[in-house]
Write a protein that holds these residues in place. Sequence first.
Motif, PDB file in Angstrom:
ATOM      1  N   HIS B 172       0.830  -1.208   0.000  1.00  0.00           N
ATOM      2  CA  HIS B 172       0.000   0.000   0.000  1.00  0.00           C
ATOM      3  C   HIS B 172       0.866   1.261   0.000  1.00  0.00           C
ATOM      4  CE1 HIS B 172      -3.848  -2.125   1.662  1.00  0.00           C
ATOM      5  NE2 HIS B 172      -3.406  -2.629   0.539  1.00  0.00           N
ATOM      6  N   ASP B 179       1.040   6.621  -6.949  1.00  0.00           N
ATOM      7  CA  ASP B 179      -0.184   7.282  -7.392  1.00  0.00           C
ATOM      8  C   ASP B 179      -1.183   7.241  -6.245  1.00  0.00           C
ATOM      9  OD1 ASP B 179      -2.547   8.109  -8.525  1.00  0.00           O
ATOM     10  OD2 ASP B 179      -2.399   6.828 -10.293  1.00  0.00           O
ATOM     11  N   ARG B 181      -3.811   9.004  -5.416  1.00  0.00           N
ATOM     12  CA  ARG B 181      -5.237   9.111  -5.682  1.00  0.00           C
ATOM     13  C   ARG B 181      -5.828   7.757  -6.088  1.00  0.00           C
ATOM     14  NH1 ARG B 181      -8.977  13.123  -8.984  1.00  0.00           N
ATOM     15  NH2 ARG B 181      -9.691  11.617 -10.487  1.00  0.00           N
ATOM     16  N   THR B 182      -5.151   7.073  -7.003  1.00  0.00           N
ATOM     17  CA  THR B 182      -5.652   5.770  -7.436  1.00  0.00           C
ATOM     18  C   THR B 182      -5.601   4.763  -6.288  1.00  0.00           C
ATOM     19  OG1 THR B 182      -4.927   6.228  -9.681  1.00  0.00           O
ATOM     20  CG2 THR B 182      -5.378   3.936  -9.140  1.00  0.00           C
ATOM     21  N   ALA B 183      -4.533   4.820  -5.491  1.00  0.00           N
ATOM     22  CA  ALA B 183      -4.432   3.911  -4.354  1.00  0.00           C
ATOM     23  C   ALA B 183      -5.632   4.095  -3.422  1.00  0.00           C
ATOM     24  CB  ALA B 183      -3.122   4.148  -3.606  1.00  0.00           C
ATOM     25  N   ARG B 184      -6.008   5.352  -3.166  1.00  0.00           N
ATOM     26  CA  ARG B 184      -7.155   5.604  -2.287  1.00  0.00           C
ATOM     27  C   ARG B 184      -8.434   5.081  -2.912  1.00  0.00           C
ATOM     28  NH1 ARG B 184      -7.323  11.555   0.125  1.00  0.00           N
ATOM     29  NH2 ARG B 184      -8.655  10.513   1.646  1.00  0.00           N
ATOM     30  N   LEU B 185      -8.572   5.259  -4.232  1.00  0.00           N
ATOM     31  CA  LEU B 185      -9.771   4.776  -4.914  1.00  0.00           C
ATOM     32  C   LEU B 185      -9.905   3.262  -4.786  1.00  0.00           C
ATOM     33  CD1 LEU B 185      -9.780   6.913  -8.169  1.00  0.00           C
ATOM     34  CD2 LEU B 185     -11.496   6.927  -6.351  1.00  0.00           C
ATOM     35  N   LEU B 186      -8.766   2.586  -4.597  1.00  0.00           N
ATOM     36  CA  LEU B 186      -8.803   1.133  -4.440  1.00  0.00           C
ATOM     37  C   LEU B 186      -9.038   0.736  -2.985  1.00  0.00           C
ATOM     38  CD1 LEU B 186      -5.876   0.173  -6.818  1.00  0.00           C
ATOM     39  CD2 LEU B 186      -8.315  -0.131  -7.218  1.00  0.00           C
ATOM     40  N   GLY B 187      -9.132   1.724  -2.103  1.00  0.00           N
ATOM     41  CA  GLY B 187      -9.427   1.406  -0.707  1.00  0.00           C
ATOM     42  C   GLY B 187      -8.222   1.494   0.212  1.00  0.00           C
ATOM     43  N   VAL B 188      -7.071   1.920  -0.320  1.00  0.00           N
ATOM     44  CA  VAL B 188      -5.886   2.084   0.528  1.00  0.00           C
ATOM     45  C   VAL B 188      -6.112   3.279   1.449  1.00  0.00           C
ATOM     46  CG1 VAL B 188      -3.443   2.727   0.518  1.00  0.00           C
ATOM     47  CG2 VAL B 188      -4.312   1.045  -1.132  1.00  0.00           C
ATOM     48  N   ARG B 189      -5.968   3.078   2.756  1.00  0.00           N
ATOM     49  CA  ARG B 189      -6.275   4.138   3.712  1.00  0.00           C
ATOM     50  C   ARG B 189      -5.142   5.144   3.804  1.00  0.00           C
ATOM     51  NH1 ARG B 189      -8.877   0.691   8.623  1.00  0.00           N
ATOM     52  NH2 ARG B 189     -10.746   0.065   7.523  1.00  0.00           N
ATOM     53  N   ALA B 190      -5.443   6.373   3.370  1.00  0.00           N
ATOM     54  CA  ALA B 190      -4.422   7.419   3.333  1.00  0.00           C
ATOM     55  C   ALA B 190      -3.811   7.641   4.709  1.00  0.00           C
ATOM     56  CB  ALA B 190      -5.037   8.714   2.806  1.00  0.00           C
TER      57      ALA B 190
END
Lengths: 233, 302
Positions: B172, B179, B181-190
Amino acid sequence: MLSVLGLDVAYGGIAAVRDLSFDVGRGEIVGLIGPNGAGKSTTLNAIMGLITPRGGDIRLAGTSVVGRKPEDVARSGIALVPEGRRIFADLTVEENLRLGYAARRDGESTEADSEAVFELFPIVKEFRSRHAGALSGGQQQQLAIARALVARPDVLLLDEPSLGLSPTVVDVVFDALARVRERGITVLLVEQRAQRTVALADRSYVIANGELRLTLTPGDANDTAKMVAAYLS
Amino acid sequence: MTLGLLSISWQVIVDSIGLGAVYALMAVGIGLVFGVLRLVNFAYGQLVMAGAYALAFASQWDLPLVVGIAFCFAIVIVLSLLMDIVVFRPLRAQSPAVMLVATFAVAFLLQSIALLAFGPLGKSASSLGYLNRPVTIGDVDIRKITIVAIVVAGICLLVLVLLLERTTMGLHMRAAAMDFRTARLLGVRADRVIGSAVLISALLAATVSVILTVQNPLVTPDFALRDTIVVLAGVVVGGMNRLLTATMGGFAIGFVSGLLGGALPSDQSQYLPSFLFGLVILVLLVRPNGLFARGPGPVERV
């Protein structure tokens, strides 16, 4: 399943989406078509929590998701296949898939889920240990859809999945979407390829200038006059 | 024993590797946070400084060694998390220039606080002083701390590589660095990814505090300031966009700095920074994306 109710989105005071309302029922494929700048991607970004709407509501199975962070929207069961695929080129195909599990509420990756996705997209299994950047555009698009599906979303959103692909690869993508429908997954498809989208979807909404203009059904796909009118209205 | 014209002894080479190892740790600490926040943390050196003061107080209070080191880690971690919550996170959406200036402000604020609270004369952190004694390997005298620095840096880097390559959190973090933004869109918790990067970065800063206070037991408000500037230059020279190249840059600048220091006659050591930063400019002119970067890549405007 997914309801957009009176959605208003503005960028710096300029309205991008105005009073937009539509429903996507469980197991349906719904198309969202319209010219560039119509507000299609803006709508998807608002659903995902990337933009805060000025007004209106977005509900997943009756519960509002407005105000949630993008990762929390993903974790509530909405997966987005973003415009331009946005695969991680420096990671392997398998690592890209593992990222899809991030949105899983159980957080578990199971062989069965991977296998189900591999069945839809054999290419993803074949190239699983390669760097994703080495894949062709069409293969990357399949990976992007596969990555969204392993999260086992309630609703799958796709932002112009056929953009920049050659006609034969577009066939591959639309075939894949038809098979996604057979799995009973709810789909909201944003596309510029109006005819193919209208033919595939249970219902397609034409939007222009941020407003809903027309609702089309698969029977309209070959009605050229109606299709042209939809865009010129 | 000497090598060629520059008369660099083996002892200088080993010391240079030791310095490179410490700088590599600092480079990783800076590079990890840059990866997920796109923030060049100029205040990293003040974390090391705070840890060094913690060690100085621990030795003043005669705390047992282990307790003193734990105190150092606790102080650095708390300060690091505070910096993150109070300054970095609220500014995350701002431009890199705003964030860089904010870290400058934090750096000099902390330095001023240290000056007001502890005075300009410095405090002594001497608990681990015995590590300055040399061991003789072959006919070369090597200070124990140099060996400790190299071994500790090696272990830290190995653990970090395993964490990044083999764990889900590591995946993660890597995805977020590429990237976000894309990581967050996949559910990666910022929040978790940033929190982990800040925490690991703090652990590395505390480790560096322990090693540096052995080499330089006099802790002053500008402790580690010069090192941070050199490491930042090294990170940029190596290639800021990838953790590996940033780390290599940190090691390289430490190693070269050690060699130059050893090669210059001691009455000319004041020329070292000029040589070093002249070299930095030269490398940047030839390879603006970084000495170790692969081909032309995107340039971060920082």
